[in-house]
Write a protein that holds these residues in place. Structure first.
Motif: not given
Length: 89
Positions: A27-42
């Motif tokens: 769930e934490d990973i999904v939230k991070q990805l949904e925010r869209g503020d994570v660099p592409l490699d990460q």
């Protein structure tokens, strides 16, 4: 940081996580990805870990379902025993 987030951040072995910890990490990973503020490699690394967490959670759910038994009733409606959840009948 809670246990699920700590596990996701530290890269702990997924097989050592409880179902609840793995789900929280997913769930934490999904939230991070949904925010869209994570660099592409990460994002790619997070996605890969998320897929491993999803597969682990699904395997645990499948194992739990296999252990569930349902009550079998006779013609009179009385319980006559149990059978595996996924058995025909």
């Amino acid at each position: 940081m809670d246990e699920g987030k700590a596990a996701a951040a530290s890269g702990d072995d997924i097989s050592q996580l409880s179902f609840e910890q793995a789900l929280a990490a997913l769930e934490d990973i999904v939230k991070q990805l949904e925010r869209g503020d994570v660099p592409l490699d990460q994002s790619i690394t997070l996605y890969e870990r998320g897929e491993k967490l999803r597969a682990a959670c699904q395997a645990r759910l499948d194992a739990a379902q296999a252990r569930i038994e349902r009550i079998v009733t006779g013609a009179g409606g009385a319980a006559t025993g149990t059978q595996p959840f996924d058995a025909e009948g």
